[in-house]
Enzyme design. Structure first.
Site, PDB file in Angstrom:
ATOM      1  N   LYS A   6       0.840  -1.215   0.000  1.00  0.00           N
ATOM      2  CA  LYS A   6       0.000   0.000   0.000  1.00  0.00           C
ATOM      3  C   LYS A   6       0.868   1.256   0.000  1.00  0.00           C
ATOM      4  O   LYS A   6       0.606   2.208  -0.712  1.00  0.00           O
ATOM      5  CB  LYS A   6      -0.920   0.033   1.240  1.00  0.00           C
ATOM      6  CG  LYS A   6      -1.833  -1.167   1.372  1.00  0.00           C
ATOM      7  CD  LYS A   6      -2.729  -1.062   2.597  1.00  0.00           C
ATOM      8  CE  LYS A   6      -2.006  -1.105   3.941  1.00  0.00           C
ATOM      9  NZ  LYS A   6      -1.292  -2.379   4.216  1.00  0.00           N
TER      10      LYS A   6
ATOM     11  N   ARG B 124      -9.516   0.869   8.883  1.00  0.00           N
ATOM     12  CA  ARG B 124      -8.977  -0.460   9.138  1.00  0.00           C
ATOM     13  C   ARG B 124      -9.972  -1.356   9.840  1.00  0.00           C
ATOM     14  O   ARG B 124      -9.640  -2.483  10.204  1.00  0.00           O
ATOM     15  CB  ARG B 124      -7.766  -0.306  10.032  1.00  0.00           C
ATOM     16  CG  ARG B 124      -6.504  -0.766   9.385  1.00  0.00           C
ATOM     17  CD  ARG B 124      -5.398  -0.430  10.324  1.00  0.00           C
ATOM     18  NE  ARG B 124      -4.258  -1.220  10.059  1.00  0.00           N
ATOM     19  CZ  ARG B 124      -3.225  -0.782   9.348  1.00  0.00           C
ATOM     20  NH1 ARG B 124      -3.236   0.401   8.809  1.00  0.00           N
ATOM     21  NH2 ARG B 124      -2.193  -1.556   9.193  1.00  0.00           N
TER      22      ARG B 124
ATOM     23  N   ARG C 188      11.809  -5.647   4.902  1.00  0.00           N
ATOM     24  CA  ARG C 188      11.656  -4.202   4.680  1.00  0.00           C
ATOM     25  C   ARG C 188      12.665  -3.384   5.486  1.00  0.00           C
ATOM     26  O   ARG C 188      12.946  -3.670   6.649  1.00  0.00           O
ATOM     27  CB  ARG C 188      10.236  -3.760   5.069  1.00  0.00           C
ATOM     28  CG  ARG C 188      10.075  -2.260   5.039  1.00  0.00           C
ATOM     29  CD  ARG C 188       8.648  -1.807   5.066  1.00  0.00           C
ATOM     30  NE  ARG C 188       7.896  -2.389   6.158  1.00  0.00           N
ATOM     31  CZ  ARG C 188       6.594  -2.279   6.280  1.00  0.00           C
ATOM     32  NH1 ARG C 188       5.895  -1.650   5.349  1.00  0.00           N
ATOM     33  NH2 ARG C 188       5.967  -2.816   7.293  1.00  0.00           N
TER      34      ARG C 188
ATOM     35  N   ARG D 287      11.530  -1.662  10.984  1.00  0.00           N
ATOM     36  CA  ARG D 287      10.456  -1.217  11.871  1.00  0.00           C
ATOM     37  C   ARG D 287      10.296  -2.195  13.021  1.00  0.00           C
ATOM     38  O   ARG D 287      10.381  -3.400  12.839  1.00  0.00           O
ATOM     39  CB  ARG D 287       9.137  -1.133  11.072  1.00  0.00           C
ATOM     40  CG  ARG D 287       8.780   0.266  10.676  1.00  0.00           C
ATOM     41  CD  ARG D 287       7.669   0.330   9.662  1.00  0.00           C
ATOM     42  NE  ARG D 287       6.428  -0.326  10.063  1.00  0.00           N
ATOM     43  CZ  ARG D 287       5.319  -0.292   9.329  1.00  0.00           C
ATOM     44  NH1 ARG D 287       5.299   0.363   8.179  1.00  0.00           N
ATOM     45  NH2 ARG D 287       4.239  -0.913   9.727  1.00  0.00           N
TER      46      ARG D 287
ATOM     47  N   ARG E 180      -0.016  -8.940  13.662  1.00  0.00           N
ATOM     48  CA  ARG E 180      -0.601  -7.949  12.738  1.00  0.00           C
ATOM     49  C   ARG E 180      -1.479  -8.644  11.699  1.00  0.00           C
ATOM     50  O   ARG E 180      -2.526  -8.129  11.316  1.00  0.00           O
ATOM     51  CB  ARG E 180       0.512  -7.161  12.032  1.00  0.00           C
ATOM     52  CG  ARG E 180       1.189  -6.157  12.956  1.00  0.00           C
ATOM     53  CD  ARG E 180       2.478  -5.647  12.363  1.00  0.00           C
ATOM     54  NE  ARG E 180       2.304  -4.890  11.153  1.00  0.00           N
ATOM     55  CZ  ARG E 180       3.285  -4.674  10.257  1.00  0.00           C
ATOM     56  NH1 ARG E 180       4.488  -5.175  10.457  1.00  0.00           N
ATOM     57  NH2 ARG E 180       3.056  -3.966   9.186  1.00  0.00           N
TER      58      ARG E 180
HETATM   59  P1  AP5 Z   1       4.938  -1.591   1.781  1.00  0.00           P
HETATM   60  O1  AP5 Z   1       4.568  -0.807   0.579  1.00  0.00           O
HETATM   61  O2  AP5 Z   1       5.678  -0.899   2.882  1.00  0.00           O
HETATM   62  O3  AP5 Z   1       3.649  -2.345   2.342  1.00  0.00           O
HETATM   63  P2  AP5 Z   1       2.389  -1.794   3.146  1.00  0.00           P
HETATM   64  O4  AP5 Z   1       1.178  -2.466   2.605  1.00  0.00           O
HETATM   65  O5  AP5 Z   1       2.379  -0.281   3.154  1.00  0.00           O
HETATM   66  O6  AP5 Z   1       2.737  -2.409   4.552  1.00  0.00           O
HETATM   67  P3  AP5 Z   1       2.671  -1.819   6.018  1.00  0.00           P
HETATM   68  O7  AP5 Z   1       3.340  -2.830   6.883  1.00  0.00           O
HETATM   69  O8  AP5 Z   1       3.195  -0.409   6.094  1.00  0.00           O
HETATM   70  O9  AP5 Z   1       1.179  -1.813   6.271  1.00  0.00           O
HETATM   71  P4  AP5 Z   1       0.493  -1.892   7.602  1.00  0.00           P
HETATM   72  O10 AP5 Z   1      -0.875  -1.649   7.133  1.00  0.00           O
HETATM   73  O11 AP5 Z   1       0.674  -3.078   8.433  1.00  0.00           O
HETATM   74  O12 AP5 Z   1       1.278  -0.796   8.462  1.00  0.00           O
HETATM   75  P5  AP5 Z   1       0.963   0.727   8.762  1.00  0.00           P
HETATM   76  O13 AP5 Z   1       2.233   1.446   8.684  1.00  0.00           O
HETATM   77  O14 AP5 Z   1      -0.195   1.221   7.956  1.00  0.00           O
HETATM   78  O15 AP5 Z   1       5.790  -2.864   1.298  1.00  0.00           O
HETATM   79  C1  AP5 Z   1       6.377  -3.755   2.227  1.00  0.00           C
HETATM   80  C2  AP5 Z   1       7.775  -4.170   1.717  1.00  0.00           C
HETATM   81  O16 AP5 Z   1       7.647  -4.905   0.503  1.00  0.00           O
HETATM   82  C3  AP5 Z   1       8.716  -3.002   1.389  1.00  0.00           C
HETATM   83  O17 AP5 Z   1      10.019  -3.371   1.724  1.00  0.00           O
HETATM   84  C4  AP5 Z   1       8.603  -2.833  -0.140  1.00  0.00           C
HETATM   85  O18 AP5 Z   1       9.800  -2.328  -0.701  1.00  0.00           O
HETATM   86  C5  AP5 Z   1       8.339  -4.267  -0.581  1.00  0.00           C
HETATM   87  N1  AP5 Z   1       7.440  -4.365  -1.725  1.00  0.00           N
HETATM   88  C6  AP5 Z   1       6.282  -3.688  -1.920  1.00  0.00           C
HETATM   89  N2  AP5 Z   1       5.696  -4.068  -3.076  1.00  0.00           N
HETATM   90  C7  AP5 Z   1       6.501  -5.028  -3.605  1.00  0.00           C
HETATM   91  C8  AP5 Z   1       6.428  -5.824  -4.793  1.00  0.00           C
HETATM   92  N3  AP5 Z   1       5.391  -5.700  -5.653  1.00  0.00           N
HETATM   93  N4  AP5 Z   1       7.417  -6.724  -5.015  1.00  0.00           N
HETATM   94  C9  AP5 Z   1       8.461  -6.842  -4.143  1.00  0.00           C
HETATM   95  N5  AP5 Z   1       8.591  -6.112  -3.007  1.00  0.00           N
HETATM   96  C10 AP5 Z   1       7.614  -5.216  -2.742  1.00  0.00           C
HETATM   97  O19 AP5 Z   1       0.459   0.641  10.277  1.00  0.00           O
HETATM   98  C11 AP5 Z   1       1.340   0.352  11.326  1.00  0.00           C
HETATM   99  C12 AP5 Z   1       0.589   0.327  12.654  1.00  0.00           C
HETATM  100  O20 AP5 Z   1      -0.031   1.616  12.888  1.00  0.00           O
HETATM  101  C13 AP5 Z   1      -0.584  -0.657  12.751  1.00  0.00           C
HETATM  102  O21 AP5 Z   1      -0.135  -1.960  13.091  1.00  0.00           O
HETATM  103  C14 AP5 Z   1      -1.415  -0.007  13.863  1.00  0.00           C
HETATM  104  O22 AP5 Z   1      -0.847  -0.207  15.120  1.00  0.00           O
HETATM  105  C15 AP5 Z   1      -1.298   1.468  13.530  1.00  0.00           C
HETATM  106  N6  AP5 Z   1      -2.352   1.916  12.603  1.00  0.00           N
HETATM  107  C16 AP5 Z   1      -2.179   2.298  11.300  1.00  0.00           C
HETATM  108  N7  AP5 Z   1      -3.360   2.639  10.754  1.00  0.00           N
HETATM  109  C17 AP5 Z   1      -4.300   2.481  11.729  1.00  0.00           C
HETATM  110  C18 AP5 Z   1      -5.717   2.649  11.780  1.00  0.00           C
HETATM  111  N8  AP5 Z   1      -6.425   3.061  10.705  1.00  0.00           N
HETATM  112  N9  AP5 Z   1      -6.346   2.349  12.935  1.00  0.00           N
HETATM  113  C19 AP5 Z   1      -5.667   1.946  14.032  1.00  0.00           C
HETATM  114  N10 AP5 Z   1      -4.333   1.750  14.060  1.00  0.00           N
HETATM  115  C20 AP5 Z   1      -3.653   2.015  12.913  1.00  0.00           C
END
Ligand code: AP5
Length: 214
Positions: A13, A85, A124, A157, A168
């Site tokens: 994402k 979410r 990552r 991270r 997660r």
């Molecule tokens: P990346 O693009 O970073 O993936 P992502 O889907 O953004 O993954 P996240 O882990 O950031 O999502 P998340 O939803 O768990 O975490 P968030 O930060 O939102 O890609 C991942 C890796 O793969 C990278 O190394 C990239 O280079 C590689 N990659 C990507 N695409 C690729 C491809 N096609 N081929 C090969 N490699 C690839 O949330 C973190 C925390 O915040 C949550 O756990 C929660 O505690 C809190 N939080 C966030 N939002 C909320 C909410 N709405 N409500 C409550 N708590 C929340």
């Protein structure tokens, strides 16, 4: 345009959202990034969010809803990544958009196999200075541990440790997958298989955006 990307942790994402938002000229509102920045700055919201994030649990709804509304009010066109979410957050978003006279032009669900998600999350690396994302195997930096773009230090991270990733994914299955039935009947809904290489996934996303817009 106002877009929403949702899907499991590690599906891409952030990677795709950043690129798509730049191409469409809209703000990339990534909830995880906003929360990590609040933690880094030691704001009240950041202090409340920190423990939940490190444990891989969702931060309380009222806190994230308030943060995202502040952002949405101040941009013209956005791409939401990581919000909503769960169903209560999606309901709060609908109510907020109604109040502001806005609507979602595309709602895109990205999905990939659990094996892919685990590989992406565990490899990552993120730049401490500019936030740019790398991957140990799929998109490694030119110099190990150093950001190609700004020379900053790369780190893993806290919630990308193996023991937190499992939690997660469980939280995602229990709380976020109900969004599929919440959104899937809307005409602007689309689904993208995100197992492929970044450029391939990006082309599919563009296709879905065009269809939703058309
Ligand atoms: P990346 O693009 O970073 O993936 P992502 O889907 O953004 O993954 P996240 O882990 O950031 O999502 P998340 O939803 O768990 O975490 P968030 O930060 O939102 O890609 C991942 C890796 O793969 C990278 O190394 C990239 O280079 C590689 N990659 C990507 N695409 C690729 C491809 N096609 N081929 C090969 N490699 C690839 O949330 C973190 C925390 O915040 C949550 O756990 C929660 O505690 C809190 N939080 C966030 N939002 C909320 C909410 N709405 N409500 C409550 N708590 C929340």
């Amino acid at each position: 345009m106002n877009l929403l990307l949702f899907g499991p942790p590690g599906v891409g994402k952030g990677t795709q959202g950043q690129r798509l938002a730049r191409e469409l000229g809209v703000a990339h509102l990534a909830m995880g990034d906003l929360l990590r920045e609040a933690v880094r700055q030691g704001t009240e919201a950041g202090k409340k969010a920190k423990a939940y994030m490190e444990a891989g649990e969702l931060v309380p709804d009222e806190l994230v809803v308030r943060m995202i509304e502040d952002k949405i009010r101040n941009v013209s066109g956005f791409l939401l990544d990581g919000f909503p979410r769960n169903v209560p957050q999606a309901e709060a978003l609908d109510a907020m958009l109604d109040r502001l006279g806005l609507r979602l032009d595309a709602i895109i669900f990205m999905d990939a196999s659990e094996e892919t998600l685990l590989q992406r999350l565990s490899g990552r690396l993120i730049c401490r200075a500019c936030g740019f994302g790398f991957h140990r195997h799929y998109s490694p930096p030119k110099i190990s541990g150093v950001c190609d773009h700004c020379g900053g230090e790369l780190y893993q991270r806290e919630d990308d440790r193996e023991e937190v990733i499992a939690g997660r994914l469980r939280v995602y299955r229990e709380q976020t997958t109900p969004l599929l039935s919440y959104y899937s009947k809307r005409p602007v809904f689309g689904k993208v298989d995100a197992n492929g290489a970044p450029d391939e996934v990006y082309e599919k996303l563009l296709e879905v955006v065009k269809q939703a817009d058309g």
